[in-house]
Scaffold this active site. Structure first.
Site, PDB file in Angstrom:
ATOM      1  N   GLY A   1      -4.137   2.834 -14.579  1.00 14.65           N
ATOM      2  CA  GLY A   1      -4.038   2.049 -13.349  1.00 14.65           C
ATOM      3  C   GLY A   1      -5.349   1.950 -12.603  1.00 14.65           C
ATOM      4  O   GLY A   1      -6.199   2.845 -12.671  1.00 14.65           O
TER       5      GLY A   1
ATOM      6  N   ILE B   1      -9.134  -2.793 -19.900  1.00 15.70           N
ATOM      7  CA  ILE B   1      -9.004  -3.676 -18.740  1.00 15.70           C
ATOM      8  C   ILE B   1      -8.379  -4.984 -19.209  1.00 15.70           C
ATOM      9  O   ILE B   1      -8.934  -5.696 -20.049  1.00 15.70           O
ATOM     10  CB  ILE B   1     -10.377  -3.937 -18.094  1.00 15.70           C
ATOM     11  CG1 ILE B   1     -11.003  -2.617 -17.640  1.00 15.70           C
ATOM     12  CG2 ILE B   1     -10.235  -4.896 -16.916  1.00 15.70           C
ATOM     13  CD1 ILE B   1     -10.197  -1.844 -16.628  1.00 15.70           C
ATOM     14  N   LEU B   2      -7.221  -5.314 -18.663  1.00 17.07           N
ATOM     15  CA  LEU B   2      -6.502  -6.514 -19.083  1.00 17.07           C
ATOM     16  C   LEU B   2      -7.059  -7.777 -18.441  1.00 17.07           C
ATOM     17  O   LEU B   2      -6.992  -8.854 -19.034  1.00 17.07           O
ATOM     18  CB  LEU B   2      -5.014  -6.380 -18.751  1.00 17.07           C
ATOM     19  CG  LEU B   2      -4.276  -5.217 -19.424  1.00 17.07           C
ATOM     20  CD1 LEU B   2      -2.792  -5.269 -19.081  1.00 17.07           C
ATOM     21  CD2 LEU B   2      -4.479  -5.219 -20.923  1.00 17.07           C
TER      22      LEU B   2
ATOM     23  N   GLU C   1      -5.257   2.376  -7.162  1.00 21.32           N
ATOM     24  CA  GLU C   1      -5.538   3.388  -6.138  1.00 21.32           C
ATOM     25  C   GLU C   1      -6.859   4.113  -6.323  1.00 21.32           C
ATOM     26  O   GLU C   1      -7.426   4.619  -5.346  1.00 21.32           O
ATOM     27  CB  GLU C   1      -4.366   4.378  -6.093  1.00 21.32           C
ATOM     28  CG  GLU C   1      -3.124   3.714  -5.535  1.00 21.32           C
ATOM     29  CD  GLU C   1      -1.827   4.452  -5.846  1.00 21.32           C
ATOM     30  OE1 GLU C   1      -1.214   4.959  -4.913  1.00 21.32           O
ATOM     31  OE2 GLU C   1      -1.441   4.497  -7.025  1.00 21.32           O
TER      32      GLU C   1
ATOM     33  N   THR D   1      -9.106  -9.467 -11.768  1.00 28.25           N
ATOM     34  CA  THR D   1      -8.120  -8.837 -10.881  1.00 28.25           C
ATOM     35  C   THR D   1      -8.376  -7.337 -10.755  1.00 28.25           C
ATOM     36  O   THR D   1      -8.149  -6.752  -9.693  1.00 28.25           O
ATOM     37  CB  THR D   1      -6.690  -9.093 -11.378  1.00 28.25           C
ATOM     38  OG1 THR D   1      -6.550  -8.608 -12.717  1.00 28.25           O
ATOM     39  CG2 THR D   1      -6.349 -10.564 -11.332  1.00 28.25           C
TER      40      THR D   1
ATOM     41  N   PHE E   1       0.818  -1.219   0.000  1.00 28.25           N
ATOM     42  CA  PHE E   1       0.000   0.000   0.000  1.00 28.25           C
ATOM     43  C   PHE E   1       0.845   1.260   0.000  1.00 28.25           C
ATOM     44  O   PHE E   1       0.433   2.288   0.513  1.00 28.25           O
ATOM     45  CB  PHE E   1      -0.970   0.000   1.184  1.00 28.25           C
ATOM     46  CG  PHE E   1      -1.681  -1.304   1.379  1.00 28.25           C
ATOM     47  CD1 PHE E   1      -2.580  -1.781   0.440  1.00 28.25           C
ATOM     48  CD2 PHE E   1      -1.421  -2.091   2.489  1.00 28.25           C
ATOM     49  CE1 PHE E   1      -3.211  -2.999   0.609  1.00 28.25           C
ATOM     50  CE2 PHE E   1      -2.053  -3.313   2.664  1.00 28.25           C
ATOM     51  CZ  PHE E   1      -2.950  -3.771   1.723  1.00 28.25           C
TER      52      PHE E   1
ATOM     53  N   ILE F   1       2.567  -6.960  -5.435  1.00 25.95           N
ATOM     54  CA  ILE F   1       2.194  -6.810  -4.026  1.00 25.95           C
ATOM     55  C   ILE F   1       0.765  -7.277  -3.769  1.00 25.95           C
ATOM     56  O   ILE F   1       0.130  -6.859  -2.802  1.00 25.95           O
ATOM     57  CB  ILE F   1       2.390  -5.355  -3.549  1.00 25.95           C
ATOM     58  CG1 ILE F   1       1.613  -4.373  -4.441  1.00 25.95           C
ATOM     59  CG2 ILE F   1       3.855  -4.988  -3.507  1.00 25.95           C
ATOM     60  CD1 ILE F   1       1.590  -2.949  -3.918  1.00 25.95           C
ATOM     61  N   GLY F   2       0.295  -8.159  -4.653  1.00 21.42           N
ATOM     62  CA  GLY F   2      -1.056  -8.669  -4.518  1.00 21.42           C
ATOM     63  C   GLY F   2      -2.007  -8.127  -5.555  1.00 21.42           C
ATOM     64  O   GLY F   2      -3.194  -8.463  -5.575  1.00 21.42           O
ATOM     65  N   THR F   3      -1.499  -7.278  -6.453  1.00 16.91           N
ATOM     66  CA  THR F   3      -2.342  -6.623  -7.446  1.00 16.91           C
ATOM     67  C   THR F   3      -2.647  -7.507  -8.642  1.00 16.91           C
ATOM     68  O   THR F   3      -3.533  -7.199  -9.432  1.00 16.91           O
ATOM     69  CB  THR F   3      -1.675  -5.334  -7.932  1.00 16.91           C
ATOM     70  OG1 THR F   3      -0.347  -5.660  -8.377  1.00 16.91           O
ATOM     71  CG2 THR F   3      -1.585  -4.309  -6.812  1.00 16.91           C
TER      72      THR F   3
END
Length: 734
Positions: free
Chosen positions: A698, A626-627, A701, A631, A235, A461-463
Site C-alpha cells: 500500500g 506500482i500499478l 499512508e 496515482t 482518512f 475515497i480519492g485514492t
C-alpha cells in the site's frame, strides 16, 4: 501478451477513469442523493463533557413549523449494538441519559426542510447534572489500560543492556490530537421499505455499515443496501458506522419517510473521531561506534470513555532496527473526549516521530551522521520474527534519496548553514508502515461485445481505486482499458474490504487476480470439448491473453476472442468470482513487509520571527510493484501534505475545564495551504512483494509517516533547538 501467472503490471501513469465525472460535477456523493418526500434531520449536541441529562424540554421544538418528530432517549426505541471489528463500534445513540463527551448527540429533530430542522433544534432545552470531566491523561482519575491491543513485545533483556550500554539516551515526545475532517461533510440518506433499508453514506466500508445497521435494527442483512460510489475524503474517519448513520436510519423509520442527515463542520470535529494524542518515552543504549544494544519504547495514548481504538504507537519500533534487546509497550487512558479513531497512518505517524527523532538525537550524541547511524543498524531480516522480509528496499531508499536530495552537502554542525537571514536545516527519517491485508472478493464478467465489468463492494475515497483496478483487470483479461468498467460502492456487490490500513490494493487486487483467472478458466471450460476451437483441451496455465483474445502461450495464432467464444456457444456473457485471503507468513517462511521509505527535508527558519518554512522534500518509497505511478505519486504527495500539517499546524484544542473543542472549524483548525507546500520529488524503488500474487504494497499512508520527524530533525539542524512536541509552533522557535 500476458500470461495468467506472470502479469507485467508496471503501471503507466494513466489518468483517473473517474476524473471526467468529478470535474464536470457528474460524480454523485452521498449528499447529492435524495428520495421523494425527503425529510431532514438536525442534531442537538451536549454542551458538557461528563454527567447526565436531568431534563429535556422539547415542546417548543415539536410545535415549530415543519417539524415531524423530536427524538430523544426518552422516546427512542431500544437499539442493538453494531459488531466490533478491529475497531470498536460506537454504542447506539439515544439509549440513556449518560453524557461521555462534549458534542454527544442528545436529540434529533426531523422536519420537512433542513432549515426548519436546524431552527427547531435550537429550541430544544437540555438540563444537566454535570460532573467534572477527565480531560488530561495525567489526571489520577483516568482509567489506565495496559497492552490494550495485545501487541506489547520484548526480545532479549533491554534493562540489563541499557544498564551496561556505553552510551545511553532518554527522552519524552508528545503529539497533539488531529482531526480527520475531510473536505466532504459526512452525510447519510436513509429510506425504509418495510424491513428493507437503503442508505447512501460517506463510508470507507459499505459492507460493515450494512452489517452494523442490520444488527442495530434487528433486520435481515440481505435487506440492507449501502451505497457509496463517491466519498469526499475519509482518512480513516469512514471506517466505523457512526451514531449519525444510525440516527438517520432511526429517524426514517420513526417518521415513515426517507431522511437526509448532513453533519455540520463543528459536528465533523465531535462526531467522527480524531487522531489520538500521545506521550512517548524512548530509552536507547548503544556502543560508541553507533550499534544499538537496547531500545525501550513506551507510548501512552488517549481513549474515549467507551469502546476501543487500537493505536499501537510503540509496536513498530520492535521491527525498525537490528537491535538485540527491545521492549515496546502501549498504554491508553480513558478521558471524556470525542471518539478516538484511525487517522491516516494510525500509530505509525506518532510512533515514528518519537523513534526517528530519538535516532537523530543519538546520532548527535555519538557524532555520527544521522543517515550513517540508520544504515549501521539496518535490519536485513525481520528482527522480531527472525525471518527474511517478503520484500525490503529501505537501504535503496536511503541511498537514492541521499543522492537526489544532496545529503552530502549537509554541514554537520547545527546552525552552520544559512541563506541570507534564514537558517537552513537538513533532516531525514526512515519510515515503514505495518503490513495489512483484509479478505476480499470480486466478480468479473466479459460480455459478447468484448467489454468487461469487474465489481466489488469497496469504496474509492480519492485514492484511485476505480482507475487502478480497471487497469489491473484490463491487464489480466488482455483488454484495452477503455473496454473495462470497474464498479464499486455498493454493498450488494461481492463483499469487499475496507479502504483503510493501506491493505485494499493488495486484498482487492488479489481477489481480482483470482476472479480474472477463474473467468479465463470458465472460457476454456466452455470450449474444452469443442473440436473446432483452437483452445480445446487447454488449461489456464497453457494460455495467454491479449487484444481481447485467449491464445495458446507461444502461439498467438492459435486462439479465439472472448466475443467469438460467447457467440459460438450462444452465450451473452460469462462471469466468475474470486477471493483473496492473507497469506500465512510461517507457511511461506517470510515476514510480511509493508511499505518502506526515506524522507529527506530541507527547512528554513527565521530566528528573529520564529518562522518555519519547508523548502523541499524528497521521498523515496518501496511499495512493491506500482500499478499506476501517477496515482501512487499523488498518494505520497497527499500524505506528505498531511505530514506537514501534523508537524507544523494541526492540533485539536480542548478546553480542560469543559471538554469543549475550541477550534472546531476550518477557520480555527489550521491545515497546510498551497503556500505551505514545498517542491516535492517522489521516487519509487524496490521490486514486487512476494506476499500476494500481484506484488503490491500500500501507498495510502506511508506518505505521511516520517515527515514530522524529518521536519523536526531539520529544525534541530538549522537552529540547534530540539523540538519534542507536535505541532512545532512559533513560540518554540523564538
Amino acid at each position: 501478451m500476458t500470461t495468467l501467472e506472470h502479469v507485467e503490471l508496471v503501471g503507466e501513469g494513466v489518468d483517473r477513469v473517474d476524473g471526467p465525472q468529478k470535474v464536470t460535477g457528474a460524480a454523485r456523493y452521498p449528499n447529492d442523493f435524495g428520495f421523494p418526500n425527503l425529510a431532514h434531520v438536525a442534531l442537538v449536541r451536549s454542551t458538557i463533557a461528563a454527567g447526565r441529562i436531568s431534563g429535556l424540554d422539547t415542546g417548543a421544538a415539536e410545535s415549530a413549523p415543519g417539524v415531524l418528530a423530536v427524538i430523544t432517549h426518552e422516546n427512542a426505541p431500544p437499539l442493538g449494538r453494531a459488531p466490533d471489528t478491529f475497531l470498536s463500534a460506537p454504542p447506539p445513540p439515544l439509549q440513556d441519559d449518560r453524557i461521555l463527551h462534549y458534542g454527544q448527540y442528545l436529540a434529533m429533530v426531523v422536519a420537512d426542510t433542513a432549515e426548519q430542522a436546524t431552527a427547531a433544534a435550537r429550541r430544544v432545552r437540555v438540563d444537566y447534572e454535570a460532573a467534572e470531566p477527565v480531560t488530561d491523561m495525567h489526571d489520577p482519575r483516568a482509567e489506565l489500560l495496559t497492552d490494550p491491543g495485545g501487541v506489547d513485545s520484548t526480545r532479549g533483556d533491554p534493562e540489563a543492556a541499557l544498564a551496561s550500554a556505553e552510551v545511553r539516551f532518554e527522552a519524552t515526545y508528545t503529539t497533539a490530537p488531529n482531526a480527520n475532517s475531510p473536505m466532504g461533510l459526512f452525510a447519510t440518506v436513509a429510506a425504509w421499505d418495510g424491513d428493507a433499508l437503503t442508505v447512501h453514506d460517506a463510508t470507507q466500508w459499505p459492507g460493515y455499515v450494512r452489517t452494523a445497521l442490520a444488527q442495530v435494527f434487528a433486520v435481515p442483512e440481505s435487506g440492507v443496501r449501502v451505497l457509496a460510489p463517491f466519498v469526499g475524503g475519509g482518512f480513516g474517519a469512514g471506517l466505523r458506522a457512526w451514531p449519525h448513520v444510525v440516527l438517520a436510519a432511526l429517524a426514517a423509520r420513526m417518521v415513515g419517510r426517507p431522511v437526509k442527515l448532513v453533519l455540520t463542520r463543528p459536528e465533523m470535529f465531535t462526531g467522527i473521531g480524531h487522531r489520538t494524542s500521545t506521550e512517548q518515552r524512548i530509552r536507547m543504549g548503544a556502543t560508541r561506534d553507533g550499534r544499538l544494544v537496547a531500545l525501550d519504547h513506551e507510548s501512552t495514548t488517549t481513549l474515549q470513555m467507551e469502546g476501543n481504538n487500537i493505536e499501537a504507537c510503540a509496536a513498530g519500533t520492535a521491527s525498525a532496527y537490528a537491535c538485540p534487546n527491545v521492549s515496546t509497550r502501549d498504554r491508553q487512558v480513558r478521558l471524556n473526549v470525542t471518539w478516538c479513531n484511525s487517522m491516516r497512518a494510525p500509530g505509525e505517524a506518532q510512533g515514528n516521530f518519537a523513534l526517528e527523532s530519538a535516532m537523530d538525537e543519538l546520532s548527535c550524541i555519538l557524532g555520527i551522521d544521522p543517515l550513517e547511524l540508520r544504515l549501521r543498524n539496518y535490519a536485513d531480516r525481520h528482527p522480531q520474527l527472525d525471518l527474511p522480509w517478503s520484500s525490503k528496499a529501505l537501504r535503496e531508499c536511503y541511498e537514492v534519496g541521499a543522492e537526489r536530495f544532496g545529503w552530502s552537502r549537509r554541514l554537520p554542525e547545527p546552525g552552520s548553514m544559512r541563506d541570507g537571514d534564514w537558517l537552513v536545516g537538513y533532516g531525514l527519517a526512515g519510515v515503514s508502515f505495518f503490513w495489512y491485508q483484509a479478505p476480499c472478493q470480486a466478480g468479473a464478467t466479459v460480455r459478447r461485445d468484448g467489454t468487461a465489468l469487474v465489481r466489488s463492494a469497496v469504496t474509492d475515497i480519492g485514492t484511485g481505486t476505480y482507475t487502478v483496478m480497471a487497469q489491473l483487470s484490463a491487464e489480466l483479461l488482455g483488454l484495452d482499458l477503455e473496454r473495462v468498467t470497474f464498479e464499486l460502492g455498493d454493498s450488494d456487490l461481492p463483499p469487499g474490504a475496507q479502504a483503510g490500513g493501506s491493505g485494499l490494493t493488495a486484498g482487492l487486487g488479489s481477489a481480482i487476480h483470482a476472479a480474472c483467472r477463474n473467468l479465463v478458466r470458465a472460457f476454456l471450460d466452455t470450449v474444452r470439448d469443442d473440436p473446432t476451437s483452437p483452445l480445446a483441451g487447454c488449461t489456464v496455465d497453457e494460455v495467454s491473453v491479449g487484444r481481447g483474445r485467449i491464445h495458446r502461450t507461444g502461439s498467438p495464432e492459435r486462439g479465439e476472442s472472448y466475443a467469438d467464444i460467447l457467440s459460438a456457444h450462444g452465450l451473452a456473457e460469462l462471469t466468475a468470482n474470486g477471493a483473496s485471503t492473507p497469506a500465512d507468513s510461517q507457511q511461506l517462511g517470510l515476514a510480511p513487509a509493508g511499505p518502506f521509505g526515506a524522507r529527506f527535508v530541507e527547512v528554513r527558519v527565521d530566528p528573529s520571527l520564529g518562522l518555519l518554512r519547508v523548502a523541499r522534500i524528497v521521498s523515496v518509497i518501496d511499495a512493491g510493484r506500482i500499478l499506476n505511478e501517477k496515482t501512487a505519486t499523488s498518494q505520497i504527495i497527499g500524505g506528505t501534505v498531511g505530514g506537514i500539517g501534523m508537524a507544523m499546524f494541526e492540533e485539536v484544542v480542548t478546553d480542560a475545564g469543559t471538554g469543549r473543542i475550541a477550534n472546531a472549524t476550518l477557520g480555527d483548525y489550521l491545515i497546510p495551504v498551497n503556500a505551505d507546500v514545498p517542491e516535492m520529488e517522489v521516487i519509487f524503488v524496490g521490486r514486487p512483494d512476494r506476499f500476494n500474487p500481484i506484488g503490491v504494497k500500500g501507498v495510502g499512508e506511508i506518505g505521511l509517516v516520517g515527515i514530522p520527524a524529518a521536519i523536526a530533525n531539520g529544525v534541530y539542524h538549522a537552529t540547534g533547538r530540539r523540538i519534542r512536541s507536535l505541532p512545532i509552533t512559533i513560540d518554540q522557535l523564538l
